[in-house]
Design an enzyme around this catalytic site. Structure first.
Site, PDB file in Angstrom:
ATOM      1  CG  HIS A  94      -7.356  -2.817  -7.707  1.00 36.74           C
ATOM      2  ND1 HIS A  94      -6.323  -2.435  -8.529  1.00 36.74           N
ATOM      3  CD2 HIS A  94      -7.564  -4.138  -7.960  1.00 36.74           C
ATOM      4  CE1 HIS A  94      -5.933  -3.472  -9.250  1.00 36.74           C
ATOM      5  NE2 HIS A  94      -6.670  -4.522  -8.921  1.00 36.74           N
ATOM      6  NE  ARG A 145      -0.626  -3.769 -10.094  1.00 39.19           N
ATOM      7  CZ  ARG A 145      -1.041  -4.330  -8.971  1.00 39.19           C
ATOM      8  NH1 ARG A 145      -0.161  -4.815  -8.106  1.00 39.19           N
ATOM      9  NH2 ARG A 145      -2.327  -4.420  -8.705  1.00 39.19           N
TER      10      ARG A 145
END
Length: 539
Positions: free
Chosen positions: A227, A243
């Protein structure tokens, strides 16, 4: 102990499988505490499902296989995208609550690698809410029994038929079998192979190893997702929702560096691209304190407080107020795209052994899209449960016993009289995997890794075991060594870069490698995938 169906694992896939076969006698055997261990309860971002009329199954299918480097099993992907909406509505029926728009529709946010906003969520604690709903529903059924703090150390397999598993009781140290007409593996991945991981302590690859040891086929084991955003040092997940809600990545020069790696999608590129970008920024000296900045301070406080509540609290605990200052993040070992090879009924090549969730391979290909994992747990958990329930209608225990298997395990334990610290060997293995088999790989490093893994394996018999924790670590180390070899050998075999697998000595993606590496016992082979199999599903 006997049951109709044994489910090994305690996350979303295990729980959904149990619900599907609730009219049979079911034992859920959990290494930790049910609902408080495993990855589902820690998942923050969301659940991908097609609900908007402007979205489509074809778009979700294409996004998934494109993100997966076109080596996904297209039949499994089709099942995922077509069943994800139904299973999300089932979750709401079980008691989970998803965020809604002002008009009452299920709210959906953007996630990386997707052409449409299809990630359903409950703030940034989606997995926690899913497990709450599943557990609440399971509590209504007396035939579902939950056995906590037990570790599966061996499957009971005779003549390629699985009859349950042998367990280590982590409270007493006892070794005991559970016999079952059908067994479902839902043990998750192996993030603990790496020193920096978002995974909880239970994720040591047990399901991969105990199935492989009995002749199960595994697929795509080289594909390990890192990740892009974990808390620096700890690896604790910083959800993609950050995000998705507008978080910006920049380096120590305040450059928005994703423009160099994916100008079109920027921060919402696929995880493999963003992870390598961050890794490269750090390696080339443009990082800050071992990471890069991830900033949401430009967002309204109410957005952060409502939609990123968990992240706000997580960073406040270490003295950072993300409403006012940036986070510092770096890649963290997160998800195994590879795993047990299954068909559309979640059957493995071992009769009576089913699998679902992260322990399986084929759904996500070379890279998983954020939001597809939670959908995976529910779609294939339901299918595994249904298939196991149908299997037990026509199969029995066949007078099987496990006395010899248990005796061998006890003899093995009693022979451990060395002086090596087992946890030190685990730490050595993790360092090897991070140094040579992580985000960027090459032939020399992978070969060196195999040599070091072999050396660690030779030392396993020389460990000292003083108590249950050492015993647990011993069995976990054995499993981790098996999985480390599978990952490293597969990574060495694939002489190209694709998705999460990046070889700096073979940086290009090659058409001849569009396919899957499969391992069974000492055999490893490659099966080519023709692009036409994907076109058939997109017409």
């Amino acid at each position: 102990m006997k049951t109709d169906i044994l489910i090994i694992g305690g996350g979303g896939a295990a729980a959904r499988a149990a619900i599907e076969c609730r009219d049979k006698n079911v034992i859920i055997a959990v290494k930790g505490l049910f609902g408080k261990s495993g990855c589902t309860v820690m998942a923050e971002g969301g659940y991908n499902a097609v609900f908007n009329p402007k979205d489509s199954f074809k778009k979700h299918f294409y996004d998934t296989v494109k993100g997966g480097g076109f080596i996904n099993n297209p039949k499994l992907v089709e099942i995922l995208v077509k069943n994800a909406p139904k299973e999300l509505l089932n979750l709401e029926r079980f008691g989970a609550l998803f965020d809604r728009t002002e008009d009452g529709f299920i709210a959906q946010r953007p996630f990386g690698g997707q052409s449409f906003n299809r990630t359903c969520y409950c703030g940034d604690r989606t997995g926690h809410e899913i497990m709450r709903g599943l557990m609440e529903y399971i509590s209504k059924f007396e035939r579902i029994k939950i056995l906590e703090e037990v570790m599966a150390i061996k499957l009971i397999v005779k003549d390629n038929r699985c009859y349950g598993a042998i367990f280590l009781d982590l409270k007493t140290g006892n070794i005991f079998p559970i016999f079952a007409k059908a067994t479902i593996l839902a043990t998750g991945g192996a993030g603990q192979l790496y020193p920096i991981t978002s995974n909880p302590i239970q994720k040591t690859g047990d399901g991969f190893a105990i199935a492989y040891n009995e002749g199960a086929e595994l697929i795509d084991m080289e594909m390990v997702q890192f990740h892009p955003t974990g808390m620096v040092g700890t690896g604790i997940l910083v959800t993609e929702a950050v995000r998705g809600e507008g978080g910006i990545l920049y380096n120590k020069y305040k450059e928005r560096f994703m423009v160099r790696y994916d100008k079109e999608r920027m921060e919402l590129s696929t995880r493999d691209v963003v992870a390598r970008a961050i890794y490269k920024e750090i390696q080339e000296g443009r990082g800050v304190n071992g990471g890069v900045y991830l900033d949401v301070s430009h967002l309204p406080n109410e957005v952060i407080e409502k939609k990123l509540e968990t992240m706000l609290k997580q960073f406040l605990r270490v003295g950072i107020d993300i409403r006012k200052e940036p986070m510092i993040v770096s890649p963290t070992a997160h998800h195994f795209m590879g795993g047990l090879k299954i068909n559309e009924r979640c059957e493995t090549n071992i009769i009576g052994l089913f699998a679902c969730g992260e322990v399986t391979g084929g759904v996500h290909g070379a890279n998983r899209l954020g939001g597809n994992a939670l959908a995976d747990t529910q779609v294939f958990g339901a299918i595994a449960g249904k298939s196991a329930k149908e299997f037990v209608e026509n199969h029995d225990f066949n007078n099987i016993d496990a006395e010899e298997d248990v005796a061998k395990i006890l003899e093995e334990i009693n022979s451990l009289k060395g002086d090596l610290n087992v946890y030190n060997l685990i730490e050595d293995l993790r360092k090897v995997m991070w140094d040579y088999v992580s985000i960027i790989r090459n032939e020399d490093g992978l070969k060196k890794a195999l040599e070091k893994i072999d050396e660690i394996e030779r030392n396993i018999d020389n460990v000292k075991v003083n108590g249950i924790i050492d015993l647990q670590n011993y069995f976990e180390l054995k499993n981790m060594v098996v999985v480390a070899k599978l990952v490293t050998k597969s990574a060495l075999y694939r002489k190209e870069s694709r998705g999460a697998h990046y070889r700096e000595d073979f940086p290009e993606t090659k058409e001849e490698w569009r396919g899957n590496i499969i391992i069974k016992g000492k055999k490893m082979w490659f099966e080519k995938l023709d692009y036409s199999v994907f076109q058939n599903f997109l017409e």
